[in-house]
Design a protein around this motif. Structure first.
Motif, mmCIF file in Angstrom:
data_model
loop_
_atom_site.group_PDB
_atom_site.id
_atom_site.type_symbol
_atom_site.label_atom_id
_atom_site.label_comp_id
_atom_site.label_asym_id
_atom_site.label_seq_id
_atom_site.Cartn_x
_atom_site.Cartn_y
_atom_site.Cartn_z
ATOM 1 N N SER A 163 6.667 -3.356 20.234
ATOM 2 C CA SER A 163 6.227 -2.240 19.416
ATOM 3 C C SER A 163 5.629 -1.188 20.346
ATOM 4 O O SER A 163 4.747 -1.505 21.144
ATOM 5 N N ASP A 219 6.895 -6.395 7.321
ATOM 6 C CA ASP A 219 6.348 -6.259 8.679
ATOM 7 C C ASP A 219 4.852 -6.538 8.602
ATOM 8 O O ASP A 219 4.149 -5.960 7.777
ATOM 9 N N SER A 226 5.704 4.705 10.527
ATOM 10 C CA SER A 226 4.980 5.990 10.473
ATOM 11 C C SER A 226 5.832 7.138 9.951
ATOM 12 O O SER A 226 5.698 8.268 10.409
HETATM 13 N N1 LIG Z 1 1.871 -0.617 16.553
HETATM 14 C C1 LIG Z 1 2.472 -1.090 15.479
HETATM 15 O O1 LIG Z 1 3.262 -1.987 15.569
HETATM 16 C C2 LIG Z 1 2.174 -0.490 14.130
HETATM 17 C C3 LIG Z 1 1.232 0.536 14.018
HETATM 18 C C4 LIG Z 1 1.005 1.080 12.765
HETATM 19 C C5 LIG Z 1 1.701 0.581 11.652
HETATM 20 N N2 LIG Z 1 2.597 -0.431 11.775
HETATM 21 C C6 LIG Z 1 3.357 -0.958 10.611
HETATM 22 O O2 LIG Z 1 3.853 0.129 9.909
HETATM 23 C C7 LIG Z 1 3.498 0.000 8.517
HETATM 24 C C8 LIG Z 1 3.380 1.348 7.879
HETATM 25 O O3 LIG Z 1 2.279 2.029 8.460
HETATM 26 P P1 LIG Z 1 2.470 3.515 8.949
HETATM 27 O O4 LIG Z 1 1.357 3.896 9.807
HETATM 28 O O5 LIG Z 1 3.846 3.582 9.474
HETATM 29 O O6 LIG Z 1 2.305 4.268 7.572
HETATM 30 P P2 LIG Z 1 3.363 5.169 6.779
HETATM 31 O O7 LIG Z 1 4.394 4.284 6.188
HETATM 32 O O8 LIG Z 1 3.724 6.341 7.600
HETATM 33 O O9 LIG Z 1 2.371 5.711 5.641
HETATM 34 C C9 LIG Z 1 1.868 4.819 4.705
HETATM 35 C C10 LIG Z 1 0.812 5.498 3.838
HETATM 36 O O10 LIG Z 1 1.377 6.633 3.178
HETATM 37 C C11 LIG Z 1 0.918 6.683 1.828
HETATM 38 N N3 LIG Z 1 2.125 6.588 0.980
HETATM 39 C C12 LIG Z 1 3.114 5.655 1.047
HETATM 40 N N4 LIG Z 1 4.088 5.912 0.153
HETATM 41 C C13 LIG Z 1 3.708 7.059 -0.491
HETATM 42 C C14 LIG Z 1 4.307 7.841 -1.504
HETATM 43 N N5 LIG Z 1 5.477 7.524 -2.033
HETATM 44 N N6 LIG Z 1 3.654 8.956 -1.914
HETATM 45 C C15 LIG Z 1 2.448 9.300 -1.389
HETATM 46 N N7 LIG Z 1 1.823 8.587 -0.414
HETATM 47 C C16 LIG Z 1 2.462 7.488 0.028
HETATM 48 C C17 LIG Z 1 -0.059 5.518 1.653
HETATM 49 O O11 LIG Z 1 -1.361 5.968 2.013
HETATM 50 P P3 LIG Z 1 -2.463 6.499 0.957
HETATM 51 O O12 LIG Z 1 -2.193 5.914 -0.383
HETATM 52 O O13 LIG Z 1 -3.758 6.048 1.577
HETATM 53 O O14 LIG Z 1 -2.301 7.958 1.001
HETATM 54 C C18 LIG Z 1 0.369 4.550 2.742
HETATM 55 O O15 LIG Z 1 -0.675 3.727 3.205
HETATM 56 C C19 LIG Z 1 2.219 -0.811 8.514
HETATM 57 O O16 LIG Z 1 2.006 -1.444 7.274
HETATM 58 C C20 LIG Z 1 2.529 -1.774 9.607
HETATM 59 O O17 LIG Z 1 3.337 -2.804 9.075
HETATM 60 C C21 LIG Z 1 2.873 -0.960 13.026
#
Ligand SMILES: NC(=O)c1ccc[n+]([C@@H]2O[C@H](COP(=O)([O-])OP(=O)(O)OC[C@H]3O[C@@H](n4cnc5c(N)ncnc54)[C@H](OP(=O)(O)O)[C@@H]3O)[C@@H](O)[C@H]2O)c1
Length: 297
Positions: A138, A44, A190
């Motif tokens: 989204s 994504d 998220s």
């Molecule tokens: N509006 C939209 O469409 C929108 C908005 C936001 C995100 N997204 C998409 O969603 C994706 C994921 O973002 P999200 O906001 O949903 O984040 P998430 O997956 O809820 O959290 C990701 C963060 O958690 C930590 N992490 C991941 N795996 C881990 C593990 N096994 N153990 C410990 N920490 C871990 C890392 O941060 P640290 O290492 O910094 O702690 C990582 O950056 C983005 O890459 C993007 O593609 C889309």
């Protein structure tokens, strides 16, 4: 359910717990490689995620390993020609990614979907000419999904929503079941609340006075069940069969390793217990905690 790699983290400094900045180009490559080799076959991304699309394009063309692509149409300017803008953005993503078609094309802005049916018509034309395969939106809120369910007229193939163990809005009023009945696929992001679930007390207190209390409960329950928080968060998602794709953002190879392990491990026997725990403790978590747009840090 399929595991998808989120790549905002690869293209920009992202996340509430991010202390190391975005990974280097070669670290980004290694994360993509590890994901691909372990059966993750979709990424994504978005034009808005810094150089994320470019890194993915470079990876795919250098290694000949091709992911299915979900990317997003940036918010549009209404004072300019919409068709020209949409088509220029699609071309830009296709060029960045070095592919001929985008598998899932999301509107990054719900307002663009709601305010202008013209945009959907333009996307439909691009579906017909093969540049875009499926069209999505989204979103952040359940009222937005309700609106899509009542107004999509078969135009929308998929929605991307924030979904995690603190955010039970999506399991009220059978909204996911209704989405499935309409033939719309569900993509969740998220699941770790951008990494909030792993923060220490000081940082949690800055978000909202009750955040630490919620995370402590989660930690306690995870420990009682011999899991860690990342696995508990993943198993909560897996316990919802209406979800088609689960998105995880990773900044290191260790995280992608762990997330893949969690995704493939079988905790079916704990699903009922986990759902009951969530219902008991997280039915009304404050919006200031579950919506990253409202965080004060
Ligand atoms: N509006 C939209 O469409 C929108 C908005 C936001 C995100 N997204 C998409 O969603 C994706 C994921 O973002 P999200 O906001 O949903 O984040 P998430 O997956 O809820 O959290 C990701 C963060 O958690 C930590 N992490 C991941 N795996 C881990 C593990 N096994 N153990 C410990 N920490 C871990 C890392 O941060 P640290 O290492 O910094 O702690 C990582 O950056 C983005 O890459 C993007 O593609 C889309």
């Amino acid at each position: 359910m399929e595991l998808v790699l989120g790549t905002a983290q690869l293209g920009m400094n992202y996340g509430v717990n991010n202390i190391s900045g975005k990974p280097s180009f070669s670290e980004g490559f290694n994360i993509l490689k590890k994901a691909f080799e372990n059966g993750v076959n979709m990424v994504d991304t978005a034009l808005a995620y810094g150089n994320s699309e470019l890194i993915i394009g470079e990876f795919m063309s250098r290694t000949n390993r091709y992911f299915k692509i979900a990317t997003k149409l940036p918010k549009l300017k209404y004072c300019e020609n919409l068709k020209d803008q949409v088509e220029a953005y699609i071309e830009k993503s296709l060029n960045n990614l070095r592919v001929k078609k985008i598998d899932y094309y999301f509107l990054h802005s719900f307002e663009d979907y709601k305010n202008n049916i013209e945009i959907i018509k333009i996307l439909k034309q691009n579906q017909e000419n093969g540049k875009v395969q499926k069209i999505g939106v989204s979103i952040y809120d359940t009222y937005e999904l309700d609106y899509i369910l009542n107004n999509s007229e078969g135009f929308i193939d998929i929605v991307q929503i924030p979904f995690n163990i603190f955010d039970l809005r999506w399991i009220k009023d059978s909204i996911l079941e209704r989405t499935k009945e309409k033939g719309i696929e569900v993509f969740v992001r998220s699941i770790y609340l951008q990494g909030l679930l792993f923060l220490k007390k000081d940082a949690l207190d800055k978000i909202h006075p009750k955040t630490y209390q919620y995370v402590s409960k989660l930690l306690e329950f995870a420990e009682e069940n011999n899991m860690d928080i990342s696995n508990l968060a993943m198993q909560y998602i897996k316990s919802h069969t209406e979800i088609n794709y689960v998105l995880v953002g990773c900044e290191t190879e260790e995280q992608i390793d762990q997330n893949i392990r969690n995704f493939y491990s079988d905790y079916t026997d704990k699903y009922k217990l986990i759902k009951e725990f969530a219902m008991k403790n997280y039915t009304d978590v404050e919006k200031e905690i579950i919506d990253p747009r409202l965080w004060k840090c």
